[in-house]
Design a protein around this motif. Structure first.
Motif, PDB file in Angstrom:
ATOM      1  N   ARG A  46      11.090 -33.898   3.673  1.00 25.59           N
ATOM      2  CA  ARG A  46      11.631 -32.578   4.053  1.00 25.59           C
ATOM      3  C   ARG A  46      10.953 -31.502   3.215  1.00 25.59           C
ATOM      4  N   TYR A  67      10.202 -40.926  13.906  1.00 24.17           N
ATOM      5  CA  TYR A  67      10.396 -39.482  14.056  1.00 24.17           C
ATOM      6  C   TYR A  67       9.691 -38.964  15.317  1.00 24.17           C
ATOM      7  N   ILE A  96       6.279 -42.745  10.184  1.00 22.39           N
ATOM      8  CA  ILE A  96       6.253 -41.544  11.034  1.00 22.39           C
ATOM      9  C   ILE A  96       6.620 -41.846  12.489  1.00 22.39           C
ATOM     10  N   ARG A 115       6.288 -33.075   9.715  1.00 24.28           N
ATOM     11  CA  ARG A 115       7.383 -33.136  10.695  1.00 24.28           C
ATOM     12  C   ARG A 115       7.415 -31.885  11.570  1.00 24.28           C
ATOM     13  N   GLU A 116       7.387 -30.737  10.893  1.00 26.00           N
ATOM     14  CA  GLU A 116       7.539 -29.474  11.633  1.00 26.00           C
ATOM     15  C   GLU A 116       6.398 -29.274  12.628  1.00 26.00           C
ATOM     16  N   PHE A 166       5.311 -35.685   4.619  1.00 21.80           N
ATOM     17  CA  PHE A 166       6.305 -36.158   5.583  1.00 21.80           C
ATOM     18  C   PHE A 166       7.743 -35.891   5.142  1.00 21.80           C
TER      19      PHE A 166
END
Length: 639
Positions: free
Chosen positions: A337, A385, A382, A342-343, A335
């Motif tokens: 970066r 986001y 999560i 995320r992507e 999770f």
């Protein structure tokens, strides 16, 4: 003399009638009825014709020989091939030498279905006072003709009958015929219609029976090693799509490589390289069925090097399953970066996925042990986001715990002794109960090509976005405008005769070579082809980019299944995120988190549509340096 010429001409015609029966292949003598009719008519002619006397023999011979010589070229001119039959012996003098042999000849010709030329000539040269019924050649011809008509009608039926078994056998191979279908077959058969029509109707009926289930495409996304392939393999095992013996074989092989926990993922990772490294590279495909729906599993790769492949998989999906690992350290890596959780979630939203299910996997891990606090921790991290991306927990976002390796929480609810705090539905029943998706069945046929291979012809794969395609239909491959014909259709490995929107299909095409097709081309309707263009205006949201973007900036654009290099030609205006107002002046640059309308130019021609007309063909992502930097939608195709 005139009478003799007349005789020769009429004899030619009577002989031609015989030849017609001999030389035309469609006159089959398989039916007993037609053969009996022919034999009876010919016998009548033979009985009525007087036995030729020995004095008449020479003149008969003289007459017959020139006539036959004349007839042979006529027959050849008529385009008939010389077949060994009763006509050939008649030309030789020996064959007409004795009365006995003439009778034998007559019998032979009678069997072939016509009066022998010599008997016609004999009856002509005989005196009219004899009063025989076959005095004139015209009556002989008349006697011969009716059976020929009978043969014609009867043989049409037998010819149809002969072609019948082949067609019906083909159909039976396709699917099981219901008793109603059999009645239809009999009714049509009695009417004597062309058999292919029947088979066509039957196949369409069967096709309706087969396509009762709604087709849903499910993509499994998430960080590398979250357990996507294992969950996919476990679902196939639970629904009986992989037999026990195969799984035991996989387990044995995996144990030899000291990778016991990987064996389920091998049902989807068929490539040796993928199995050795334990990483999915290509999008794996499989399917399973419930009572109501037919699901196609698309197993996307989680590694960041293979994100372009994952985009191709997400472009075909209706439903996304984001798999996250509850194991300590693994969730955080995915999770944070640089992780793919995320992507992937963002790319799934961009690809137009209607519903997102978040599976919190590895709940049976010793570090977790079905602990509610760990489940809630992952969920709470999560959720903000996913909300920011536009998913709504009330409508199109669901969380559920599961274990891919043991199969708990996938088909059946997690046992209460393991997990007392989650009593919601299991994964498969939940996705089975989701509301139906509205599909564009009435539009023109459009299918972006995801992949292609050679197999006794060119086979293309993809998901049908709109319209229907049938076997034998003519289509276009855009943007090259190549005309092709549909040779065979396969919907998830079952051969079918027509495919509809939402189905994941393989189509075998005629009229194009495998080298002339690339992923990203679109198979579409010949009368209403998809738009193609190089320059278009688009609204773009910059998600993540360190520096500024100006005119002249280049990146890789992923639109449906195509990946194309593009350049920003001009920035037109900025759009206010909150109000949607457009700026009056042209911006000199755009930076992160801004929304701009810009003119984009591709290096080659691509297939695309306006977003408002056809969302699936009008949304795209821009990637640069292995990162997704922007998402956008096509507003207008310029050229």
């Amino acid at each position: 003399m005139a009478a003799q010429e007349n005789t020769e001409i009429t004899t030619k015609f009577s002989k031609l009638n015989v030849n017609a029966v001999e030389f035309v292949p469609s006159f089959n003598y398989s039916s007993a009825a037609s053969a009996a009719a022919v034999a009876a008519a010919a016998a009548a002619v033979v009985v009525n014709a007087p036995p030729p006397s020995s004095q008449q023999q020479p003149s008969q011979q003289q007459q017959a020989t020139p006539v036959d010589n004349a007839t042979v070229p006529t027959a050849i001119e008529a385009g008939s091939a010389p077949v060994s039959g009763s006509a050939t012996p008649a030309t030789t003098p020996d064959s007409t030498g004795s009365a006995g042999s003439t009778n034998a000849l007559n019998a032979t010709v009678a069997a072939a279905g016509g009066a022998p030329p010599s008997s016609a000539a004999a009856s002509n040269s005989a005196s009219p006072a004899q009063g025989s019924p076959v005095t004139t050649p015209s009556t002989a011809t008349a006697a011969v003709l009716p059976p020929i008509e009978n043969i014609n009608a009867a043989d049409k039926v037998t010819a149809n009958n002969e072609t019948d078994p082949a067609d019906s056998w083909d159909v039976e191979e396709d699917a099981i015929i219901t008793p109603e279908d059999e009645e239809v077959e009999d009714a049509e058969f009695v009417e004597g219609e062309a058999t292919p029509k029947v088979s066509k109707k039957k196949v369409v009926k069967v096709e309706e029976n087969r396509s009762k289930r709604e087709h849903v495409n499910v993509v499994f996304i998430g960080h590398v090693d979250a357990g996507k392939s294992t969950i996919g393999g476990q679902i196939m095992s639970l629904t009986g799509m992989v037999d026990k013996r195969t799984l035991e074989k996989y387990e044995r092989e995996a144990r030899e490589k000291s990778r016991e926990s990987w064996y389920l993922s091998w049902a989807l990772d068929t490539n040796q390289e993928e199995r050795d490294k334990g990483k999915t590279v290509e999008v794996g495909r499989a399917f399973f069925e419930t009572d109501r729906k037919h699901f196609t599993i698309l197993d996307a790769p989680g590694h960041k090097s293979f994100v372009p492949n994952m985009i191709g998989g997400a472009a075909q999906a209706d439903l996304a399953v984001l798999v996250i690992s509850a194991r300590k350290g693994e969730f955080e890596t995915g999770f944070d970066r640089g992780g793919q959780t995320r992507e992937h979630a963002m790319l799934a939203k961009t690809a137009g996925v209607k519903h997102l299910v978040v599976l919190v996997n590895k709940m049976d891990d010793p570090t977790v042990n079905w602990d509610q606090t760990r489940y809630n921790e992952c969920k709470d991290k999560i959720l903000p986001y996913l909300k920011k991306l536009g998913f709504n927990p009330a409508k199109d976002l669901t969380f559920m715990p599961c274990s891919g390796l043991s199969g708990y929480g996938l088909k059946d609810q997690v046992p209460e002794e393991l997990c007392t705090w989650y009593r919601g539905p299991a994964f498969i029943p939940f996705i089975d109960e989701l509301p139906s998706l509205n599909r564009k069945t009435d539009g023109p046929f459009i299918m972006p090509i995801v992949d292609k291979y050679k197999d006794m012809g060119t086979v293309v794969m993809g998901k049908v976005e709109s319209g229907m395609a049938r076997k034998g239909q003519n289509l276009l491959v855009m943007p090259n405008r190549t005309q092709v014909a549909v040779d065979q259709l396969f919907s998830d490995d079952y051969e079918v005769t027509s495919v509809g929107p939402g189905e994941n299909v393989k189509i075998k095409l005629k009229g194009i070579e495998e080298e002339d097709v690339s992923p990203g081309f679109v198979l579409c309707d010949a009368t209403n082809p998809i738009k193609t263009g190089k320059v278009f205006d688009a609204q773009v949201v910059i998600l993540e980019h360190k520096s500024i973007i100006c005119a002249g900036y280049s990146a890789v654009m992923h639109i449906h299944c195509a990946a194309e290099e593009v350049t920003v030609k001009a920035l037109i205006c900025l759009v206010d995120k909150k109000t949607g107002e457009k700026s009056k002046t042209r911006p000199r640059f755009v930076k992160q988190d801004q929304v701009a309308i810009m003119r984009i130019e591709c290096y080659g021609m691509i297939c695309l549509e306006q977003f408002k007309l056809f969302p699936q063909m009008g949304r795209f992502t821009l990637r640069d340096e292995n990162k997704t930097i922007a998402i956008g939608k096509v507003l207008k195709v310029i050229e």
